[in-house]
Design a protein around this motif. Sequence first.
Motif, short mmCIF file in Angstrom:
data_model
loop_
_atom_site.label_atom_id
_atom_site.label_comp_id
_atom_site.label_asym_id
_atom_site.label_seq_id
_atom_site.Cartn_x
_atom_site.Cartn_y
_atom_site.Cartn_z
N LYS A 1 11.75 8.73 -16.00
CA LYS A 1 10.76 8.89 -14.93
C LYS A 1 10.39 7.54 -14.33
O LYS A 1 10.28 7.39 -13.11
N LEU A 2 10.19 6.54 -15.20
CA LEU A 2 9.85 5.20 -14.71
C LEU A 2 11.01 4.60 -13.91
O LEU A 2 10.81 3.99 -12.86
N GLY A 3 12.23 4.79 -14.41
CA GLY A 3 13.39 4.28 -13.67
C GLY A 3 13.55 4.96 -12.32
O GLY A 3 13.90 4.31 -11.32
N LEU A 4 13.27 6.26 -12.26
CA LEU A 4 13.38 6.98 -10.99
C LEU A 4 12.33 6.49 -10.00
O LEU A 4 12.61 6.35 -8.80
N ALA A 5 11.13 6.20 -10.49
CA ALA A 5 10.07 5.68 -9.62
C ALA A 5 10.42 4.29 -9.10
O ALA A 5 10.24 3.99 -7.91
N LEU B 1 0.82 -1.21 0.00
CA LEU B 1 0.00 0.00 0.00
C LEU B 1 0.86 1.26 0.00
O LEU B 1 0.55 2.24 -0.69
N ARG B 2 1.96 1.24 0.74
CA ARG B 2 2.87 2.39 0.73
C ARG B 2 3.48 2.59 -0.65
O ARG B 2 3.58 3.73 -1.14
N ALA B 3 3.90 1.49 -1.28
CA ALA B 3 4.46 1.60 -2.63
C ALA B 3 3.41 2.09 -3.62
O ALA B 3 3.72 2.89 -4.52
N LEU B 4 2.17 1.64 -3.46
CA LEU B 4 1.10 2.07 -4.37
C LEU B 4 0.82 3.57 -4.21
O LEU B 4 0.66 4.28 -5.21
N GLN C 1 2.92 5.78 -3.14
CA GLN C 1 4.08 6.50 -3.67
C GLN C 1 4.04 6.57 -5.19
O GLN C 1 4.35 7.62 -5.79
N LEU C 2 3.65 5.48 -5.85
CA LEU C 2 3.51 5.50 -7.30
C LEU C 2 2.37 6.41 -7.74
O LEU C 2 2.44 7.04 -8.81
N LEU C 3 1.33 6.50 -6.92
CA LEU C 3 0.22 7.39 -7.25
C LEU C 3 0.67 8.86 -7.19
O LEU C 3 0.34 9.66 -8.07
N LEU C 4 1.45 9.19 -6.19
CA LEU C 4 2.02 10.54 -6.13
C LEU C 4 2.95 10.79 -7.30
O LEU C 4 2.99 11.90 -7.87
N TRP C 5 3.74 9.78 -7.66
CA TRP C 5 4.67 9.92 -8.79
C TRP C 5 3.91 10.19 -10.09
O TRP C 5 4.34 10.99 -10.92
N ARG C 6 2.75 9.55 -10.23
CA ARG C 6 1.98 9.71 -11.47
C ARG C 6 1.50 11.15 -11.65
O ARG C 6 1.53 11.68 -12.78
N PHE C 7 1.07 11.79 -10.58
CA PHE C 7 0.49 13.13 -10.70
C PHE C 7 1.48 14.24 -10.40
O PHE C 7 1.08 15.41 -10.42
N THR C 8 2.71 13.92 -10.12
CA THR C 8 3.71 14.97 -9.87
C THR C 8 4.89 14.83 -10.82
O THR C 8 5.04 15.60 -11.77
N LEU C 9 5.72 13.85 -10.59
CA LEU C 9 6.94 13.70 -11.39
C LEU C 9 6.64 13.31 -12.83
O LEU C 9 7.26 13.82 -13.77
N TYR C 10 5.67 12.42 -13.04
CA TYR C 10 5.36 11.99 -14.40
C TYR C 10 4.70 13.11 -15.20
O TYR C 10 4.85 13.19 -16.42
#
Length: 325
Positions: free
Chosen positions: A117-121, A70-73, A75-84
Amino acid sequence: MGLESEDDQKRTAKSSSPGSDVDPQTPVLRISQLDALELDTALEQLVWTQFSQCFHYCRPGLLTPLEPELRALLQLLLWRFTLYSNSATVGQSLLSLRYHNTLSTSPRYRPLSRRQKLGLALLTAGPRWLQERSYSLLQSLSSAASAVDSGLLQKGLRNSLTLVSSITQIASLINFLVFLRKGRHPVLAERIVGAQAAFSKPNVVRDVTYQYMNRELLWHGFAEFLIFLLPLINTRKLKAKVFSMVSGGDSTERKGSTEEQAVWKECGLCGEWPTMPHTVGCRHVFCYYCIKTHSIADPDLTCPKCGVEAGQPEPLKMEVEMVAM
């Protein structure tokens, strides 16, 4: 004329696009990069706290088995709407920073590619998830093997994970030392994928305000002064003097007999019925343990009711008159 207007619109769009006037060669302050990382960590913790509060009234320990996933999910959700979305995390956006693609040969600003971006995530969320799930993974792999080889397999996997973790930590330490020296790539994942922090706006100056710092220093200094001063003040004596000034001091001595009888019915310190009543030279009565502990703690004890200097505690002598009914 139509072609010229289209060219002008394209030039205007390019000039107004984010990062068009940014010079990636301008060095970014180390403290700004570290602050961006701290803000990102605080945001992740805040999101996890809000998410876990949604299950506050559910069965205790409901999220514990799936907490790493859940923590990883999240974090990936934040990555999708910020870094990506805009090549910048939330912390970098607050500090007017964004990632620059150092693998590009162009001297101008270039955003990160999808692969970067994917590699950084993956390099950010993957090792954390693997570290939290390593024990359960070892247990599942050892249970899948035979009983003879399970011990050797589990030991070998544990040693391999320990070796990989040690190498990663040493590499992160070396990378951080290089960052302190050169001011680039505070995280090892950024160096691996070729992401470097750059200003998202030209001529950005870090505006440091000292109002909060001055307020904190003033408050801590005042708190330390109070901590030093309060033990030196005899609060009981001060309270007794204020009480005697407000109540009129000698006027209490001239009150009726009903009040005189009520004086010895309660302790002047605890307010309860006096146990083993004692006096200290005034008309007020105290429990033996109350007045004894206060006199030991304060040699210059005064009566909290009338402010008279307290003497040695003495047992209360009372004359009881038997009335025939």
